[in-house]
Write a protein that holds these residues in place. Structure first.
Motif, mmCIF file in Angstrom:
data_model
loop_
_atom_site.group_PDB
_atom_site.id
_atom_site.type_symbol
_atom_site.label_atom_id
_atom_site.label_comp_id
_atom_site.label_asym_id
_atom_site.label_seq_id
_atom_site.Cartn_x
_atom_site.Cartn_y
_atom_site.Cartn_z
ATOM 1 N N THR A 302 44.886 31.540 35.526
ATOM 2 C CA THR A 302 45.265 30.708 36.675
ATOM 3 C C THR A 302 45.298 29.225 36.308
ATOM 4 O OG1 THR A 302 42.990 30.497 37.492
ATOM 5 C CG2 THR A 302 44.263 32.396 38.251
ATOM 6 N N THR A 508 48.369 37.879 46.499
ATOM 7 C CA THR A 508 46.979 38.198 46.809
ATOM 8 C C THR A 508 46.672 37.841 48.266
ATOM 9 O OG1 THR A 508 46.208 36.034 46.042
ATOM 10 C CG2 THR A 508 46.240 37.833 44.444
ATOM 11 N N SER A 603 38.182 37.951 48.971
ATOM 12 C CA SER A 603 38.466 37.566 47.594
ATOM 13 C C SER A 603 37.245 36.956 46.925
ATOM 14 C CB SER A 603 39.623 36.564 47.552
ATOM 15 O OG SER A 603 40.794 37.143 48.057
ATOM 16 N N THR A 604 37.083 37.237 45.640
ATOM 17 C CA THR A 604 36.009 36.656 44.853
ATOM 18 C C THR A 604 36.454 36.623 43.402
ATOM 19 O OG1 THR A 604 33.644 36.821 44.331
ATOM 20 C CG2 THR A 604 34.866 38.884 44.485
ATOM 21 N N GLN A 605 35.729 35.902 42.552
ATOM 22 C CA GLN A 605 36.105 35.789 41.150
ATOM 23 C C GLN A 605 34.905 35.387 40.332
ATOM 24 O OE1 GLN A 605 38.567 32.120 40.344
ATOM 25 N NE2 GLN A 605 38.588 32.040 42.583
ATOM 26 N N SER A 607 33.309 35.861 35.868
ATOM 27 C CA SER A 607 33.548 36.277 34.491
ATOM 28 C C SER A 607 32.635 37.440 34.150
ATOM 29 C CB SER A 607 33.323 35.115 33.519
ATOM 30 O OG SER A 607 31.998 34.641 33.606
ATOM 31 N N SER A 616 37.559 36.213 32.390
ATOM 32 C CA SER A 616 37.591 35.874 33.812
ATOM 33 C C SER A 616 38.236 37.010 34.595
ATOM 34 C CB SER A 616 38.371 34.575 34.034
ATOM 35 O OG SER A 616 39.710 34.713 33.621
ATOM 36 N N TRP A 617 37.836 37.149 35.871
ATOM 37 C CA TRP A 617 38.368 38.218 36.708
ATOM 38 C C TRP A 617 38.616 37.716 38.122
ATOM 39 C CZ3 TRP A 617 35.624 39.647 41.073
ATOM 40 C CH2 TRP A 617 34.303 39.227 41.131
ATOM 41 N N LEU A 618 39.517 38.357 38.811
ATOM 42 C CA LEU A 618 39.757 38.172 40.232
ATOM 43 C C LEU A 618 39.564 39.518 40.912
ATOM 44 C CD1 LEU A 618 43.076 36.095 40.102
ATOM 45 C CD2 LEU A 618 40.777 35.201 40.433
ATOM 46 N N GLN A 693 46.011 39.378 34.117
ATOM 47 C CA GLN A 693 44.721 38.963 34.673
ATOM 48 C C GLN A 693 43.878 40.187 34.998
ATOM 49 O OE1 GLN A 693 43.190 35.825 35.508
ATOM 50 N NE2 GLN A 693 41.505 37.255 35.852
ATOM 51 N N SER A 695 41.564 42.390 37.017
ATOM 52 C CA SER A 695 41.298 42.530 38.446
ATOM 53 C C SER A 695 40.211 43.585 38.633
ATOM 54 C CB SER A 695 42.562 42.952 39.195
ATOM 55 O OG SER A 695 42.291 43.218 40.553
ATOM 56 N N GLY A 847 28.746 35.782 40.315
ATOM 57 C CA GLY A 847 29.975 35.520 39.583
ATOM 58 C C GLY A 847 29.826 34.500 38.488
#
Length: 872
Positions: A302, A508, A603-605, A607, A616-618, A693, A695, A847
């Motif tokens: 991102t 998203t 939504s959250t994010q 690593s 990194s993750w979404l 990415q 997920s 997170g």
């Protein structure tokens, strides 16, 4: 010591001496409590506290601990189904009783881990005042508390009771002022194993505060203030996202959230006759909390895309791009100059109840009550960047018609009001641009609870050894929840017409960098019929002093999952005057709460370690309406020794074993990855790669089984000493196992795991109080045993996987000046007297890494509280 099941009873005086701020803080020092939510481990979530005190027994999480006020349920303060004990009338609490074992049959559904019952001094007469203030040795985390309680008779048969309390605890925000926290310790992948993982002060390798060019021929250059380029100093042990040393950014976080609360309580009872006593109660509580959540950032998939015609590029940078024959580059940036996104939460609880106690013929008692409670829970996530706006504003160009700097998308008639954003160098963004790209995610959750109960107690049959005692009753309960949110949180993000918009964000749900709460609506009701009995079989016989059996059965009918029967069977045997044995076996139940059932995706994010690298993750957290109820089988076996040679001494030792099947929970992102790698198919179903990415979806699931067992010990002694009175109390808990089992994955025993579950094998609490005349001293020792950072780690995972034991010392000095009567005191409490720093145990609660386990250790340091209490 006389209870048929293990019970820890603590007076309010003891609890306030150990931790004068909140009763819940003192309770969490007791060994049976593990993993409670409180101000020191706050996190942005609808179900994770935000500064609330949500109690957790045995590390089985708050939703499995039934919390009562005077034996009655209280409306939840979060969608997780747990009341915030901060909102209880603490000025009137006389003691807290903790039943440390399954108790659903006797107390009601949800009591899988046990019951915490706050008992009020309903007969208090007089006036009780208190005031206190505190600060840490670093002059932060300031606190204030003031309360008043009044009790008085009215008429010939009435009694009135009321209390009001105010308290405030300041946030200890980032960077925190503690070297261990500011260093940025994390667990990072070692690119040159062994060991495979390193514990070290970590920095971000793919972003800086001013912006780092990642990828392409200009990679490794960073923007300084003013937009000039400089070489990025790379550290050691470099991975795609982390490194040790170098110029990268350091993760920062608050040590504690700020919490301000108001409570009010009133109760009136009146004896209509010698047989009937009626009462009404009303309570109100409000708690507000603020917390620095995270710095907005754009990294990895991102990251920004900066084009050659960006209006804020210097001539030097454009020349370098031309020489490198590139038209754009990607920029990773931690936006420190924009400040933190902050969570501002407010929880308001109203509760009213009315009931009666009726003495029937033949020594029977009939009790009934109705209670209605409501909680209004609001969270505002402020200064929260809006995905489309931040990328539209970052693509700033010169308008060929006017020569003014504008957002590129506005030239196509999109994004009206867009203010160009300079991201090239720290401090370059204008206030107007920041105001346009940021907004507030709004979450409003309304919870309602209705409870009606009627219970009859008596002794219908007499046996040679005594009376059979019986209680029968029915209870009805309804829980309802409705959540609303702002339009941007509910909107699907679109990057149409915005050049450089990251593909993983396109489509998203939710427009914000953080939170994005979704609507929630649901309700369920519960009908319960129960009976409990105790029968004495022997008394003063050749077989022993006494023998009795006890049991309970409860039929629980949920509107969501149907009917379930829970039960309890126990025996108490006293062979001699000094020795008693007790044993209990029970089946306990908990059905999913409104959050677990009805929560929409949020939504959250963060690593995780994925495929050998920190990535990194979404993703999204969500509920699951298909959840089955949890069922637990609990066994407790114990002995009580009260020696005749020391009448004031007592000792209890109890073994517990809780086997929970169909446990309802959410895996953490890292657990999702690890369980998938171990072969757990439901975990793998939550992982995908979308436009490059990672997920990770985090739904609520029935995660097979949790089994925990161990031994609790309590010892008490009191004696006259040096013209005064000394009292000693020791509590020790040994955790033999804490196992989580999912299909297809080997069971891991996390007893002694400090970093993942926060369940050390040994925890202890020793208190010594001494009073003589007008002086008093209270010494409190807290013990957190040694363990491992990760109980499942192999021999080459870490250089040293061990965590040493930690002792904390608290000291309270009390003096009664007898200025305004005899019942008063001035006190000074020093918590963490020797200013012990927590061990370095990097954990990821929400997170991002924190340097230690905030649920286990003291993160504030030495803290002083001075105060005054007076009763008339």
């Amino acid at each position: 010591m006389n209870a048929p099941t293990p019970v820890v009873s603590s007076s309010a005086e003891e609890l306030k001496a150990a931790a004068p701020g909140l009763i819940s803080d003192a309770l969490n020092q007791l060994p049976a409590f593990k993993g409670s939510s409180r101000s020191a481990n706050a996190g942005i979530s609808a179900v994770r506290g935000n500064g609330a005190s949500l109690l957790s027994l045995r590390g089985l999480e708050p939703q499995r601990t039934l919390v009562l006020l005077d034996g009655r349920r209280v409306v939840s303060s979060s969608a997780a189904g747990s009341p915030d004990t901060n909102l209880f009338p603490q000025a009137l609490v006389t003691r807290v009783e903790v039943v440390t074992g399954g108790a659903s049959a006797a107390y009601g559904s949800d009591a899988v881990a046990g019951v915490v019952n706050f008992i009020l001094d309903r007969n208090f007469t007089g006036v009780r005042l208190s005031a206190q203030a505190g600060t840490s040795s670093r002059r932060d985390g300031d606190s204030e508390l003031a309360s008043v309680a009044v009790g008085a008779p009215f008429g010939e048969r009435g009694h009135f009771l009321a209390s009001a309390e105010y308290s405030n605890q300041d946030e200890i925000g980032p960077p925190g002022g503690r070297e261990w926290a500011e260093a940025g310790y994390a667990i990072i992948q070692n690119p040159s194993p062994p060991p495979t993982r390193l514990i070290a002060p970590s920095r971000v390798s793919n972003a800086t505060f001013g912006g780092l060019i990642v990828g392409g021929p200009m990679a490794g250059l960073q923007f300084l203030p003013g937009g000039q380029l400089a070489r990025f100093a790379t550290g050691q042990a470099v991975t795609a996202t982390t490194m040790v040393g170098g110029d990268g950014a350091v993760n920062e976080y608050s040590l504690t959230s700020g919490v301000e609360r108001w409570t009010g309580f009133a109760r009136a009872n009146y004896e209509l006759s010698d047989a009937i006593d009626v009462y009404v109660e009303a309570a109100y509580g409000q708690s507000t909390s603020d917390y620095a959540v995270a710095r907005p950032s754009q990294t990895g998939a991102t990251a920004y895309t900066v084009f050659a015609d960006n209006a804020f590029l210097s001539a030097d940078v454009r020349a370098r791009m031309a020489a490198a024959n590139i038209t754009s580059f990607r920029l990773g940036r931690i936006n420190r100059d924009w400040g933190f996104a902050t969570a501002d939460s407010r929880s308001r609880t109203w509760r009213g109840s009315a009931g009666f106690e009726y003495s029937l013929p033949h020594d029977w008692q009939l009790e009934a009550y109705y209670a209605h409670g409501e909680n209004d829970y609001r969270v505002l996530t402020r200064d929260n960047t809006i995905h489309r706006r931040v990328f539209a504003a970052a693509d700033a160009v010169v308008d060929p018609a006017t020569g003014r700097v504008v957002c590129r998308s506005t030239l196509a008639g999109l994004d009206p009001g867009c203010v160009p954003l300079n991201i090239l160098g720290e401090g370059a963004a204008s206030p107007d641009a920041l105001a346009w790209i940021r907004g507030t995610a709004i979450q409003n959750l309304e919870l309602k609870q209705d409870v009606a109960s009627i219970v009859a107690r008596g002794a219908p049959v007499s046996l040679p050894a005594g009376d059979i005692r019986l209680a029968v009753g029915i209870e009805y309960r309804k829980e309802a929840a409705q959540q609303t949110s702002d339009p941007l949180s509910r909107a699907v993000t679109s990057g149409a017409g915005v050049r450089g918009f990251p593909a993983p964000l396109n489509g998203t749900l939710g427009s914000f960098f953080l939170s994005n709460p979704q609507p929630l609506r649901g309700s369920y009701d519960v009908r319960e019929v129960f009976a409990e009995a105790e029968a004495p079989l022997l008394r003063d016989s050749s077989f022993g002093r006494s023998l009795s059996i006890n049991g309970a059965v409860r039929l629980v009918d949920y509107s969501t999952v149907g009917s379930v029967t829970v039960w309890k069977a126990g025996v108490v045997y006293q062979p001699t005057e000094e020795l008693r044995f007790r044993a209990t076996r029970s089946r306990d139940i908990r059905a999913a709460n409104v959050a677990e059932l009805f929560s929409s995706p949020v939504s959250t994010q963060g690593s995780v370690f994925y495929n050998g690298a920190t990535t990194s993750w979404l993703g999204k957290r969500s509920g699951n309406p298909k959840l089955e109820p949890e069922k637990a089988d609990t066994l407790t076996v114990g002995l009580i020794y009260r020696p005749q040679w020391a009448p004031s001494a007592s000792l209890s030792v109890d073994y517990f074993d809780i086997d929970l099947q169909g446990a309802i929970s959410q895996l953490t992102p890292q657990q999702t990855v690890d369980q998938c790698a171990a072969g757990f198919a439901p975990a793998c179903e939550q992982i995908s790669i979308v436009n490059g990415q990672l997920s990770i979806q985090i739904p609520t699931l029935n995660l097979a089984a949790i089994r925990t067992s161990g031994v609790d010990l309590e010892a008490n002694y009191a004696a006259d000493l040096w013209g005064g009175r000394v009292k000693l109390r020791g509590l020790l808990s040994y955790l033999d196992r804490f196992e989580t089992t999912v299909p297809g994955v080997p069971t891991v025993n996390r007893a002694g795991d400090i970093g993942i579950t926060g369940t050390p094998e040994f925890t202890g609490h020793l208190s010594i109080s001494y009073s003589r005349g007008r002086l008093g001293l209270f010494l409190n020792e807290r013990y957190v045993g040694s363990g491992k950072i990760d109980a499942d780690a192999g021999p080459t995972t870490f250089i040293d996987n061990s965590v040493g034991a930690v002792w904390y010392t608290d000291l309270t000095l009390r003096w009664n000046p007898q200025i305004v009567g005899r019942d008063g005191e001035v006190f000074l409490t020093v918590n963490n007297l020797f200013d012990k720093d927590p061990p370095i145990v990097p954990t990821i609660p929400y997170g991002a890494y924190r340097a230690t386990n905030f649920s286990l250790y003291d993160v504030v340091g030495r803290y002083f509280t001075i105060g005054w209490r007076q009763s008339f």
